[in-house]
Design a protein around this motif. Structure first.
Motif, PDB file in Angstrom:
ATOM      1  N   ALA A 656     -20.389   7.541   8.707  1.00  4.42           N
ATOM      2  CA  ALA A 656     -20.018   8.943   8.173  1.00  4.42           C
ATOM      3  C   ALA A 656     -18.772   8.937   7.270  1.00  4.42           C
ATOM      4  CB  ALA A 656     -20.111   9.955   9.150  1.00  4.42           C
ATOM      5  N   ASP A 657     -17.725   8.377   7.816  1.00  4.51           N
ATOM      6  CA  ASP A 657     -16.350   7.889   6.977  1.00  4.51           C
ATOM      7  C   ASP A 657     -16.689   7.601   5.702  1.00  4.51           C
ATOM      8  OD1 ASP A 657     -15.449   9.489   9.407  1.00  4.51           O
ATOM      9  OD2 ASP A 657     -14.339   7.568  10.116  1.00  4.51           O
ATOM     10  N   ALA A 658     -17.543   6.455   5.739  1.00  8.71           N
ATOM     11  CA  ALA A 658     -17.810   5.870   4.540  1.00  8.71           C
ATOM     12  C   ALA A 658     -18.707   6.596   3.595  1.00  8.71           C
ATOM     13  CB  ALA A 658     -18.054   4.361   4.758  1.00  8.71           C
ATOM     14  N   GLY A 659     -19.494   7.701   4.238  1.00 10.19           N
ATOM     15  CA  GLY A 659     -20.534   8.299   3.393  1.00 10.19           C
ATOM     16  C   GLY A 659     -21.756   7.531   3.527  1.00 10.19           C
ATOM     17  N   ILE A 660     -21.948   6.884   4.575  1.00  6.73           N
ATOM     18  CA  ILE A 660     -23.251   5.970   4.343  1.00  6.73           C
ATOM     19  C   ILE A 660     -24.361   6.636   5.424  1.00  6.73           C
ATOM     20  CG2 ILE A 660     -24.028   3.700   5.134  1.00  6.73           C
ATOM     21  CD1 ILE A 660     -21.233   2.568   4.169  1.00  6.73           C
ATOM     22  N   ALA A 679     -27.772  -0.574   5.771  1.00  4.98           N
ATOM     23  CA  ALA A 679     -27.117  -0.109   6.718  1.00  4.98           C
ATOM     24  C   ALA A 679     -28.183   0.139   7.981  1.00  4.98           C
ATOM     25  CB  ALA A 679     -26.325   1.196   6.347  1.00  4.98           C
ATOM     26  N   ARG A 680     -27.603  -0.133   9.087  1.00  5.46           N
ATOM     27  CA  ARG A 680     -28.217   0.195  10.358  1.00  5.46           C
ATOM     28  C   ARG A 680     -27.322   0.761  11.164  1.00  5.46           C
ATOM     29  NH1 ARG A 680     -33.326  -2.108  11.955  1.00  5.46           N
ATOM     30  NH2 ARG A 680     -32.846  -1.401  13.943  1.00  5.46           N
ATOM     31  N   LEU A 681     -27.453   2.279  11.455  1.00  8.72           N
ATOM     32  CA  LEU A 681     -26.353   2.957  12.164  1.00  8.72           C
ATOM     33  C   LEU A 681     -26.773   2.687  13.605  1.00  8.72           C
ATOM     34  CD1 LEU A 681     -25.640   4.141   9.344  1.00  8.72           C
ATOM     35  CD2 LEU A 681     -25.938   6.370  10.488  1.00  8.72           C
ATOM     36  N   LEU A 730     -16.175  -2.016   3.525  1.00  9.87           N
ATOM     37  CA  LEU A 730     -17.557  -1.431   3.570  1.00  9.87           C
ATOM     38  C   LEU A 730     -17.700  -0.522   2.457  1.00  9.87           C
ATOM     39  CD1 LEU A 730     -20.472  -1.088   4.831  1.00  9.87           C
ATOM     40  CD2 LEU A 730     -19.250   0.575   6.459  1.00  9.87           C
ATOM     41  N   ARG A 731     -18.801  -0.312   1.768  1.00  5.51           N
ATOM     42  CA  ARG A 731     -18.894   0.941   0.672  1.00  5.51           C
ATOM     43  C   ARG A 731     -20.298   0.934   0.514  1.00  5.51           C
ATOM     44  NH1 ARG A 731     -18.850  -0.294  -5.477  1.00  5.51           N
ATOM     45  NH2 ARG A 731     -19.912  -2.536  -5.289  1.00  5.51           N
TER      46      ARG A 731
END
Ligand code: SF4
Length: 922
Positions: A656-660, A679-681, A730-731
């Motif tokens: 969430a912090d990285a907007g992902i 991405a896998r949360l 990470l982005r």
């Protein structure tokens, strides 16, 4: 030379006519399971676990049970090549020998090196080690096992005087406490995990503690989980030693009789604050849970600590292993059933490589260069006196240093066998540039598309699993036969044969006059017993020190005996003709005074420091259904379904912090490297930490070599790289579109959709090849219909465009069969594809044309992402069953068969059940 021109005789496999059944050993992990293969019409048709094999007792995991699906000649390397041209074997071997000799003449005997692999059989390993160290006179022979368990080796040698794993698998079943630290056997050693799980079910008093920064599937059976901060393992175990001392939990008698170094070791542990609060703070865990672990460890005698890469792959890995060993010695928890520090290896024959001396700091047969009399003894055994050059006088360069020496031009020729360092070493992309500039790179491999071939000057086609014939040794010192059951394809040959042929061309024919691996094994066995006292008492009489590795009891095996050899654990000698399950039962170790060493350990932080630019800790590792660089496992499509694309696991709040969002494409960066994946949360991740798999490489994805992100920091003693502690940024990957393209198998080679894509993944399916593609906004205007018309041999049969949703669907149908299928759309909006993929296998019927174009949106038959690879049961079906009331693993198994074969997916089934229950409760 044209395709048919060769002077080589036909390939000589061990068996030219496949039998109807055969028994061999699995080529994947260090558990070393026995495998029975059934053949029909000369082809492998089924595999099963060997019931009589002591490692697995009939079990196989999902990788093992798909072994027969990975065979076949497609994609195999079939002929030798020199400088990109196909040649016959004689030409390749002549050229190889001439160039090696010329390199040594011009640049010195130590300018040539070999880089080997835990995939090699012991016989291949032995001949390579003998040729390079014994006859070429270079110590620079190392192996990819350096990346896997070198720290465990150095710790065992320091503590016990020998690289000797004291335990056996049965110890896990008779322990009172099993501590899994830096290991996820549920995914990486599944059959051993199943054995432990079954033991726990039989004996509810058996406790399991899992210590790992990630909540892994192995936590399924954990009574206690400690999610420690990465790299704090040494602090945890030095703290444990101090706690045992403070609470009267030492075995003073054992320490006095069988060890030395305790006082200094305890003093070193006490240099830090040893209060529970301080240790818990340093490890970032709850003090009460810490105390529970300490109490459990200290109060049980029968404790096994099972550890693997999570401990070893560290710049202080040797000390971490030592810290574990210290605690076992301090409590006398060693040399007993159900007790001991147990390093489990990753590769099928890492242990065999250690036995022959395949690590650069070893000489041969568990003798090091500085072992008393070793150089002279090995020289006499190999009969090299008077030869020029003679044996090297000291150790060679370990893997990372070896490649740095190539970069500096000190090593001018490298023979790489059965490994892919341009994928697996730290700074993987840089390693490729180093090898491209190396004057002579020789590669022995099985596969024509191995990335390492791009930098090879001389290529030798090697035999693969089911063709190779020899032995492997698993993590519990058990030697098993890996049998050659199928004839090799093309002109593929055994590695030991190619090495021996080169040796003969260099003038050493007599010493390498091998015609069968049985001869090599017998020589290896004789060397292990040569001037070896079998025990400290017999050492003087034998004329040499006691070496634990001794298989002299197998030295007289003839060919029939070798072919029939049943699994047996070393040592195997006159004192132990039936083998030795457990070591050091008498408390006598292989050190000069017979005592084990406790050694002071001072915890150290990872060398790859986090910084503002690279603020996240990267953990790399394996996944359940893949093996190493996927060259073999990707040939079994069902193994591609569990995790089809490269991925990064991210804590939801970090995402969430990285907007992902979940399933979005992302990019990791580190100095010198990039990694692009989905991405896998995962709440299983600690905050600030990521996990990415080690398997993907240029054959399967554009930029997903995770080792490109790892810097070349190594443990000073073992030389093992710090692969578990990357520092990365990470982005989100800025893609404006994504596409899924499925192409029928027979058309797959004719289509390359990668140009213009910023992300791609190539995913072999059962009946088609799937491409997953993504691109930047600049390429969003791509005219896909024009591209399809130009690139695909089957015309567009139907298409639809939804401009409002930015979607394009198209498919090509030929003679009533689906030939290709495309969906282009916004990022992360793709449907599950299992249903569609099946339409490539059978003709379209009824409403299928419409549904194909719609992308099976009705979902009627779609299974979702595969959870159970054995029975190909997908998440959607499992969730539906749970919602219908099947709320246990057993109930799901009864209804859907999932989890009923190898059991590897059971933790995931449990997690889905828990997830669904949480929804209901909420
Ligand atoms: S547990 Fe390891 S050795 Fe056994 S079948 Fe699975 S991959 Fe092969």
């Amino acid at each position: 030379m044209d395709e048919g021109t060769t002077t080589c005789p036909p390939s000589k496999g061990t068996t030219t006519c496949p039998p109807s059944k055969g028994t061999t050993t699995c080529p994947y992990c260090g558990v070393g399971c026995g495998v029975d293969i059934t053949f029909s019409d000369g082809k492998p048709s089924a595999v099963a676990g060997t019931r009589s094999h002591p490692a697995n007792g009939g079990r196989l995991c999902v990788k093992g049970s798909a072994l027969h699906e990975t065979l076949g000649h497609e994609g195999r390397l079939l002929y030798p090549q020199v400088d990109g041209q196909r040649v016959d074997w004689d030409c390749a071997l002549d050229t190889l020998a001439e160039r090696l000799a010329a390199t040594q003449r011009e640049h010195g005997q130590q300018s040539v090196a070999a880089y080997l692999s835990g995939q090699l059989l012991t016989e291949d390993y032995y001949v390579a080690n003998k040729l390079f160290k014994g006859f070429l006179g270079t110590p620079h022979v190392d192996t990819n096992s350096r990346l896997c368990m070198a720290s465990a080796v150095s710790a065992y040698k320091r503590a016990f005087g020998a690289d000797a794993v004291p335990c056996c698998y049965a110890d896990l079943e008779c322990a009172e406490l099993v501590v899994l630290v830096g290991a996820n056997p549920a995914w990486n050693h599944p059959v051993l995990y199943q054995r432990l799980k079954a033991a726990k079910q039989r004996n509810p008093l058996l406790r399991v503690v899992v210590i790992d920064p990630r909540v892994t599937d192995s936590c399924e059976i954990a009574d206690l989980y400690l999610g420690i901060a990465p790299g704090s393992d040494a602090r945890l175990f030095t703290g444990l030693l101090a706690w045992m001392a403070a609470n009267g939990r030492l075995d003073r008698t054992y320490l006095e009789r069988h060890t030395q170094g305790f006082d200094q070791t305890l003093s070193a542990a006490r240099e830090d604050d040893v209060s529970l609060a301080a240790i818990a703070a340093d490890c970032d865990i709850d003090p009460e849970r810490l105390e529970t672990f300490y109490y459990w460890f200290a109060s049980q005698l029968h404790v096994v600590t099972l550890y693997s890469q999570g401990i070893n792959q560290s710049s202080s890995g040797s000390d971490k292993c030592q810290a574990i060993i210290n605690c076992h010695l301090a409590g006398g928890k060693l040399g007993l059933p159900g007790a001991g520090p147990f390093s489990i290896t990753g590769q099928p024959n890492a242990m065999g490589g250690r036995e022959v001396g395949g690590l650069a700091n070893q000489l041969a047969a568990h003798m090091d260069y500085d072992s008393p009399g070793a150089i002279d003894r090995v020289t006499r055994f190999w009969r090299t006196p008077g030869l020029t050059p003679s044996l090297p006088e000291g150790p060679g360069l370990k893997a990372v240093a070896l490649f740095e020496a190539i970069e500096r031009g000190e090593i001018q020729a490298l023979w790489i066998m059965a490994t892919n360092p341009v994928v697996s070493l730290p700074r993987a992309d840089h390693i490729k540039r180093i090898l491209a500039a190396c004057p002579l790179v020789i590669v022995s491999d099985c596969l024509a598309n191995a990335e390492i071939l791009e930098v090879a000057d001389i290529v030798l086609p090697a035999t693969g699993w089911s063709e190779k014939d020899g032995t492997v040794t698993n993590s519990e010192r058990c030697i098993s036969r890996q049998r050659g059951l199928l004839p090799p394809p093309g002109e593929a040959r055994h590695d030991w044969w190619a090495l021996s042929q080169v040796a003969a061309r260099l003038g050493y024919a007599e010493a390498f006059a091998y015609h069968h691996p049985a001869q090599i094994f017998a020589e290896h066995a004789r060397l292990s017993g040569f001037e070896n006292g079998e025990s400290p008492a017999g050492a003087e009489e034998a004329g040499g020190p006691w070496r634990v590795f001794d298989i002299s009891g197998l030295a007289d095996l003839d060919r029939e005996g070798y072919d029939a050899l049943a699994p047996i654990q070393w040592p195997v000698n006159a004192s132990a003709p039936a083998g030795t399950p457990r070591l050091f039962v008498d408390g006598c170790f292989a050190t000069p005074d017979g005592r084990a060493r406790l050694l002071p350990v001072r915890p150290r932080a990872p060398a790859q420091a986090l910084a503002a630019r690279y603020p996240l800790r990267l953990n790399t590792g394996r996944i359940r259904d893949q093996w190493h660089t996927m060259t073999r496992t990707a040939r079994a499509p069902r193994l591609m379904n569990h995790r089809a694309e490269p991925f990064v696991e991210i804590h939801p709040r970090d995402a969430a912090d990285a907007g992902i969002r979940d399933q979005q494409l992302v990019e990791l960066t580190a100095p010198g490297g990039r990694y692009r994946a989905r991405a896998r949360l995962a709440k299983a991740q600690r905050r600030g930490e990521l996990f990415a798999p080690m398997h993907w490489n240029a054959a399967f994805s554009g930029r997903a070599k995770v080792n490109a992100l790892i810097q070349a920091h190594v443990d000073p003693l073992s030389g093992q790289p710090e692969s578990k502690h990357g520092a990365v940024a990470l982005r989100p990957l800025p893609v404006a579109w994504e596409a899924t393209l499925l192409v029928a198998d027979d058309l797959a080679e004719r289509v390359d959709p990668r140009p213009g894509c910023d992300y791609w993944a190539r995913i072999p399916l059962a009946n088609a090849l799937r491409w997953q593609l993504g691109g930047a906004p600049e390429s969003a205007g791509r005219d896909w219909l024009a591209w399809l018309a130009a690139e695909l041999p089957v015309a567009v049969s139907q298409w639809s465009r939804d401009d409002a949703r930015g979607r394009l669907r198209a498919s090509g149908i030929e003679a009533g069969r689906l030939r290709w299928w495309l969906l282009v759309g916004p990022p992360a909006s793709l449907p599950a594809l299992h249903w569609l993929e099946q339409r490539f296998a059978r003709g379209l019927e009824g409403d299928d044309r419409r549904r194909v174009l719609a992308g099976c949106d009705s979902g009627a038959e779609d299974d979702g992402a595969i959870v159970c690879s054995c029975h190909q049961v997908g998440q959607r079906r499992i969730v539906a069953a749970i919602r219908a009331g099947d709320t246990s693993v057993e109930a799901l198994g009864a209804r859907l068969a999932c989890g009923t074969q190898c059991g590897s997916c059971q933790p995931e089934l449990k997690a889905l059940i828990e997830e669904e229950s949480a929804h209901v409760d909420a």
